[in-house]
Enzyme design. Structure first.
Site, mmCIF file in Angstrom:
data_model
loop_
_atom_site.group_PDB
_atom_site.id
_atom_site.type_symbol
_atom_site.label_atom_id
_atom_site.label_comp_id
_atom_site.label_asym_id
_atom_site.label_seq_id
_atom_site.Cartn_x
_atom_site.Cartn_y
_atom_site.Cartn_z
ATOM 1 N N TYR A 125 0.818 -1.211 0.000
ATOM 2 C CA TYR A 125 0.000 0.000 0.000
ATOM 3 C C TYR A 125 0.855 1.267 0.000
ATOM 4 C CZ TYR A 125 -4.306 2.618 1.008
ATOM 5 O OH TYR A 125 -5.381 3.460 0.947
ATOM 6 N N ASP A 205 -7.044 -15.015 3.482
ATOM 7 C CA ASP A 205 -8.248 -15.468 2.786
ATOM 8 C C ASP A 205 -9.163 -16.246 3.726
ATOM 9 O OD1 ASP A 205 -5.857 -16.963 2.541
ATOM 10 O OD2 ASP A 205 -6.778 -18.341 1.147
#
Length: 333
Positions: A125, A205
């Site tokens: 990011y 996930d």
């Protein structure tokens, strides 16, 4: 009474409306706040040549604490994001986003109470990327031991302060064995220092699935930057969306509290958007200041107004203005 000088940044678009409502509530909490109002964002570029003038940063550095509305990052300027620039310049390394179910806010879930702690300065990011020739692009993921240590320790300290029972480190170390592997290794080492708090780790996930299947099994989540950006929005979705999602960016020396939603320019000046995310960010600020009693009183007032259902904004099924909702909460105080 103790006095607090706090920087107040109204922001762009609907920012001034939600900040006004939050200010009504926080002033009614009567903890001795004196506001130092400064402007930033798209609206000040013509005057200062930048959306983040030096005097805004000077105010935060002077006061240590700020409450800000959403800012618009104008297209075509040197800023990738005004918010990201603010975090970098003040080294606000921890992004904290609680997701707590609220009465009368209808969602598919009940009794959600999760805190996402997101590392704010590194990882993918951070946007360190470049083109490789004309037909490929490369982004660099950087995870440091120092960055991992301070965010994980922050998460444990925050959990302890909030009376939480468990911290979950979220990662993808099964594939990214160097970067996320380092983050996980650091988390496991630091967890040994906090024997009063349960520790576990989850692959990102699998954790995403857990959030939507059994959110009641999660407590405090700590993770690298990009995963935090995504999972915090998933958690916000469980409680009714970004309109009720508060946030804070906290560093060693400074803390900036803000709603996580955007500036919604089409509603500028209409006094109609939900101010709860901003008011709840103010509750986080009160706790940060050590004013726990005031924070609890504001939360009780919010819950009462939501339960009564008389002063709700359009997104909550009502027709109240932002300011009317703020005044209703203030009156409960």
């Amino acid at each position: 009474m103790k006095k607090y000088k706090i920087t107040l940044i109204p922001g762009d678009g609907t920012g001034p409306d939600v900040i006004r409502a939050a200010r009504i509530v926080l002033d009614a909490a009567n903890v001795g706040i004196e506001w130092d109002v400064v402007d930033a964002g798209e609206g000040v570029i013509e005057e200062y040549g930048t959306p983040l003038p030096d005097h805004v940063l000077d105010s935060i550095r002077r006061n240590k604490i700020a409450l800000k509305g959403p800012l618009t990052t104008p297209i075509g300027t040197g800023f990738r994001s005004v918010n990201v620039a603010l975090r970098k310049k003040l080294d606000l390394f921890a992004n904290v986003r609680p997701a707590r179910s609220l009465p009368a806010v209808k969602t598919r879930y009940e009794d959600v109470d999760i805190i996402v702690v997101r590392e704010n300065t590194e990882d993918l990011y951070a946007g360190i990327e470049h083109m490789v020739g004309k037909d490929a692009a490369e982004s660099i993921k950087i995870i440091t031991r120092a960055g991992s240590e301070r965010i994980v320790r922050f998460a444990f300290e925050y959990a302890r302060r909030e009376g939480r029972k468990k911290v979950t480190a979220v990662h993808k170390a099964n594939i990214m064995k160097c970067t996320d592997g380092l983050f996980l290794d650091v988390a496991r080492q630091i967890a040994k220092e906090y024997t009063d708090i349960e520790f576990e780790d989850r692959i990102v996930d699998a954790c995403s699935m857990k959030i939507v299947q059994r959110p009641e099994e999660l407590d405090v989540l700590v993770m690298p930057n990009l995963y935090g950006d995504i999972l915090s929005d998933i958690c916000a979705g469980l409680i009714g969306g970004l309109g009720v999602a508060p946030g804070a960016n906290i560093g060693t020396d400074y803390a900036v509290f803000e709603p996580v939603h955007g500036s919604a320019p089409k509603y500028t000046g209409m006094d109609k958007v939900n101010p709860l995310a901003t008011i709840l960010s103010g509750v986080m600020m009160l706790k940060h200041l050590g004013e726990k009693d005031a924070a609890d009183r504001v939360m009780k007032a919010i819950d009462e107004v939501l339960t009564e259902g008389k002063y709700l904004t359009y997104d909550l099924g009502g027709s109240a203005k932002s300011s009317e909702m703020g005044k209703a909460i203030a009156e409960k105080l």
